[in-house]
Design a protein around this motif. Structure first.
Motif, PDB file in Angstrom:
ATOM      1  N   PHE A 245     -13.812   3.542  12.004  1.00 32.57           N
ATOM      2  CA  PHE A 245     -12.756   4.174  11.454  1.00 32.57           C
ATOM      3  C   PHE A 245     -13.116   5.205  10.093  1.00 32.57           C
ATOM      4  CE2 PHE A 245      -8.366   4.908  10.274  1.00 32.57           C
ATOM      5  CZ  PHE A 245      -8.161   4.707   9.004  1.00 32.57           C
ATOM      6  N   ASP A 246     -13.862   4.505   9.369  1.00 30.18           N
ATOM      7  CA  ASP A 246     -14.029   5.248   8.299  1.00 30.18           C
ATOM      8  C   ASP A 246     -14.939   6.628   8.235  1.00 30.18           C
ATOM      9  OD1 ASP A 246     -15.116   2.326   6.116  1.00 30.18           O
ATOM     10  OD2 ASP A 246     -13.333   3.082   6.965  1.00 30.18           O
ATOM     11  N   SER A 247     -15.879   6.507   9.282  1.00 27.53           N
ATOM     12  CA  SER A 247     -16.718   7.786   9.650  1.00 27.53           C
ATOM     13  C   SER A 247     -15.885   8.667  10.349  1.00 27.53           C
ATOM     14  CB  SER A 247     -17.787   7.264  10.558  1.00 27.53           C
ATOM     15  OG  SER A 247     -17.486   7.111  11.752  1.00 27.53           O
TER      16      SER A 247
ATOM     17  N   PHE B  77       0.816  -1.045   0.002  1.00 31.67           N
ATOM     18  CA  PHE B  77       0.083   0.017   0.081  1.00 31.67           C
ATOM     19  C   PHE B  77       0.820   1.223   0.121  1.00 31.67           C
ATOM     20  CE2 PHE B  77      -4.313   1.849   0.570  1.00 31.67           C
ATOM     21  CZ  PHE B  77      -4.161   3.045   0.875  1.00 31.67           C
ATOM     22  N   PRO B  78       0.467   2.194  -0.903  1.00 35.42           N
ATOM     23  CA  PRO B  78       1.565   3.326  -0.962  1.00 35.42           C
ATOM     24  C   PRO B  78       1.322   4.491  -0.057  1.00 35.42           C
ATOM     25  CG  PRO B  78      -0.434   3.672  -2.577  1.00 35.42           C
ATOM     26  CD  PRO B  78      -0.452   2.164  -1.681  1.00 35.42           C
ATOM     27  N   ALA B  79       1.658   4.052   1.013  1.00 35.19           N
ATOM     28  CA  ALA B  79       1.833   5.175   2.371  1.00 35.19           C
ATOM     29  C   ALA B  79       2.914   4.740   3.365  1.00 35.19           C
ATOM     30  CB  ALA B  79       0.433   5.386   2.884  1.00 35.19           C
ATOM     31  N   LYS B  80       3.587   5.604   3.705  1.00 30.87           N
ATOM     32  CA  LYS B  80       4.741   5.169   4.796  1.00 30.87           C
ATOM     33  C   LYS B  80       4.078   5.399   6.108  1.00 30.87           C
ATOM     34  CE  LYS B  80       7.303   9.553   4.672  1.00 30.87           C
ATOM     35  NZ  LYS B  80       6.442  10.381   5.540  1.00 30.87           N
TER      36      LYS B  80
ATOM     37  N   GLY C 277      -2.023  10.285  15.397  1.00 37.91           N
ATOM     38  CA  GLY C 277      -2.577  11.427  14.862  1.00 37.91           C
ATOM     39  C   GLY C 277      -4.192  11.300  14.871  1.00 37.91           C
ATOM     40  N   LEU C 278      -4.668  10.243  15.325  1.00 40.01           N
ATOM     41  CA  LEU C 278      -6.172   9.871  15.406  1.00 40.01           C
ATOM     42  C   LEU C 278      -6.253   9.460  16.795  1.00 40.01           C
ATOM     43  CD1 LEU C 278      -8.516   9.808  13.640  1.00 40.01           C
ATOM     44  CD2 LEU C 278      -8.421   7.571  13.269  1.00 40.01           C
ATOM     45  N   PRO C 279      -6.498  10.235  17.771  1.00 35.99           N
ATOM     46  CA  PRO C 279      -6.576   9.902  19.232  1.00 35.99           C
ATOM     47  C   PRO C 279      -8.044   9.551  19.502  1.00 35.99           C
ATOM     48  CG  PRO C 279      -6.500  12.325  19.004  1.00 35.99           C
ATOM     49  CD  PRO C 279      -6.205  11.855  17.703  1.00 35.99           C
ATOM     50  N   GLY C 280      -9.075   9.873  18.620  1.00 35.28           N
ATOM     51  CA  GLY C 280     -10.427   9.433  19.177  1.00 35.28           C
ATOM     52  C   GLY C 280     -10.742   8.066  18.674  1.00 35.28           C
ATOM     53  N   TYR C 281      -9.785   7.448  17.876  1.00 32.98           N
ATOM     54  CA  TYR C 281     -10.143   5.861  17.330  1.00 32.98           C
ATOM     55  C   TYR C 281      -9.339   4.736  18.261  1.00 32.98           C
ATOM     56  CZ  TYR C 281     -10.794   1.918  14.392  1.00 32.98           C
ATOM     57  OH  TYR C 281     -11.176   0.719  13.711  1.00 32.98           O
TER      58      TYR C 281
ATOM     59  N   ILE D 229      -4.264   7.499   5.632  1.00 33.42           N
ATOM     60  CA  ILE D 229      -5.531   8.395   5.469  1.00 33.42           C
ATOM     61  C   ILE D 229      -5.624   9.139   4.402  1.00 33.42           C
ATOM     62  CG2 ILE D 229      -7.093   9.915   6.827  1.00 33.42           C
ATOM     63  CD1 ILE D 229      -5.935   8.700   9.415  1.00 33.42           C
ATOM     64  N   GLU D 230      -4.569   9.779   4.044  1.00 35.10           N
ATOM     65  CA  GLU D 230      -4.681  10.634   2.712  1.00 35.10           C
ATOM     66  C   GLU D 230      -5.071   9.812   1.519  1.00 35.10           C
ATOM     67  OE1 GLU D 230      -1.700  13.897   4.753  1.00 35.10           O
ATOM     68  OE2 GLU D 230      -1.056  12.713   2.931  1.00 35.10           O
ATOM     69  N   ALA D 231      -4.218   8.694   1.588  1.00 37.46           N
ATOM     70  CA  ALA D 231      -4.497   7.854   0.153  1.00 37.46           C
ATOM     71  C   ALA D 231      -5.739   7.194   0.325  1.00 37.46           C
ATOM     72  CB  ALA D 231      -3.447   6.648   0.207  1.00 37.46           C
ATOM     73  N   VAL D 232      -6.298   6.716   1.693  1.00 40.20           N
ATOM     74  CA  VAL D 232      -7.830   6.190   1.431  1.00 40.20           C
ATOM     75  C   VAL D 232      -8.648   7.223   0.958  1.00 40.20           C
ATOM     76  CG1 VAL D 232      -9.386   4.933   2.711  1.00 40.20           C
ATOM     77  CG2 VAL D 232      -7.083   4.492   3.066  1.00 40.20           C
TER      78      VAL D 232
END
Ligand code: MLT
Length: 323
Positions: free
Chosen positions: A168-170, A131-134, A239-243, A140-143
């Protein structure tokens, strides 16, 4: 005539007592509501072994798949409450399903005799290895950029992988194409083959693959990193503390077991949770062994009630926000 009735009643009482005293007299079916090889199946087979020894009869795993695990759990709920059918349910089938699965044929809080908690299981966001993200931010940007061209695997509406996946998606505002499997065992095969892009799944399933480099992990949704995966950042660090979400597994029986039979099943789960081989294996896979106050039927009943209450509003709004 009275003598005949008395003898009949005595015989019935004795035979009932004898049945409960000699339970189990034959193998016990343990329904696993997802495909073989997935996290639920792996945990079930680990505990089935010491449970068999404790009960003196084989606990035989039967995979009854479909409908996000609700097919198997419905089968279990409708089985005779005689101790010969039990099932492994979890945060999906007994927590998230009421919010997501229309026309559920059982009530997690009232259709079962809770037998015992098998432990909490961290959730990770994992992707195909190329998957092209490091990092998680890039993922998240790529999705987001990929939209419906990105394929997200899950094990059916209401499953752990589906409910934690749509949450996660929402939260990140992405709308990938959801691809349903009969379990995250089969989903993992496609993830390793690069046929799907990512999924939210339990550490007991993804841990070995991450360690083997056949898939990549972007984050683990627990407050602390997993000892077995020290290089995978938490969602908070990434960077996604709510998840922050965790799954769990537990053993249930259909409602109405005779007290003696239930006590033997509860003791068998306790024996499994004290078995050195089973606990070593579960710990190695990243499943947390239940603490004393998490064990037993009453604690499990409280957990089910609190999980249904917790997940229902969260998942309903997650689905609405992502329409
Ligand atoms: C799920 O709810 O996603 C299941 O745990 C998947 C599985 O056990 O195969």
């Amino acid at each position: 005539m009275k003598r005949a009735i008395a003898i009949g009643v005595l015989a019935a009482l004795t035979s009932f007592g004898a049945a409960a005293d000699t339970y189990p007299q034959r193998p016990i079916t343990m329904i696993v509501p997802f495909a073989a090889g997935g996290p639920t199946d792996v945990v079930a087979r680990i505990v089935a072994e010491p449970m068999s020894r404790a009960l003196g009869q084989q606990v035989v795993v039967e995979n009854v798949t479909g409908a996000g695990g609700t097919t198997g759990i419905t089968r279990g709920a409708q089985a005779a409450p005689d101790g010969y059918t039990i099932m492994v349910g979890h945060m999906g089938t007994h927590g998230a399903a009421p919010a997501l699965f229309k026309g559920l044929k059982y009530d997690p809080a009232t259709s079962f005799d809770p037998i015992g908690f098998l432990g909490g299981v961290p959730i990770l966001i994992v992707a195909k290895k190329d998957f092209p993200a490091k990092d998680f931010k890039g993922f998240i940007e790529a999705v987001k950029a990929g939209g419906p061209k990105i394929n997200q695997a899950h094990a059916g509406v209401g499953s752990v992988s589906h409910s934690t996946g749509v949450l996660f998606d929402s939260q990140v505002g992405v709308k990938p194409t959801l691809v349903t499997y009969r379990g995250t065992g089969p989903a993992m095969n496609d993830l390793m083959a690069g046929q799907v892009d990512f999924m939210a799944d339990q550490i007991v399933n993804v841990g070995p693959q991450i360690a083997g480099g056949t898939i990549k992990a972007y984050a683990i949704a627990t407050p602390e990193r997993a000892p077995s995966l020290p290089d995978v950042p938490t969602t908070k660090e990434a960077g996604l503390p709510g998840y922050e979400v965790s799954a769990w597994n537990a053993v249930f029986a259909p409602k109405g077991l005779p007290a003696d039979v239930k006590a033997k099943l509860v003791a068998a789960v306790e024996a499994a949770l004290n078995d050195p081989i089973a606990t070593k294996r579960l710990t190695e896979l990243g499943s947390n062994i239940p603490k004393a106050d998490e064990r037993g039927p009453a604690a499990l009943q409280k957990l089910v009630e609190s999980e249904v209450a917790r997940w229902t509003p969260v998942l309903r709004s997650a689905v609405e926000s992502n329409q």
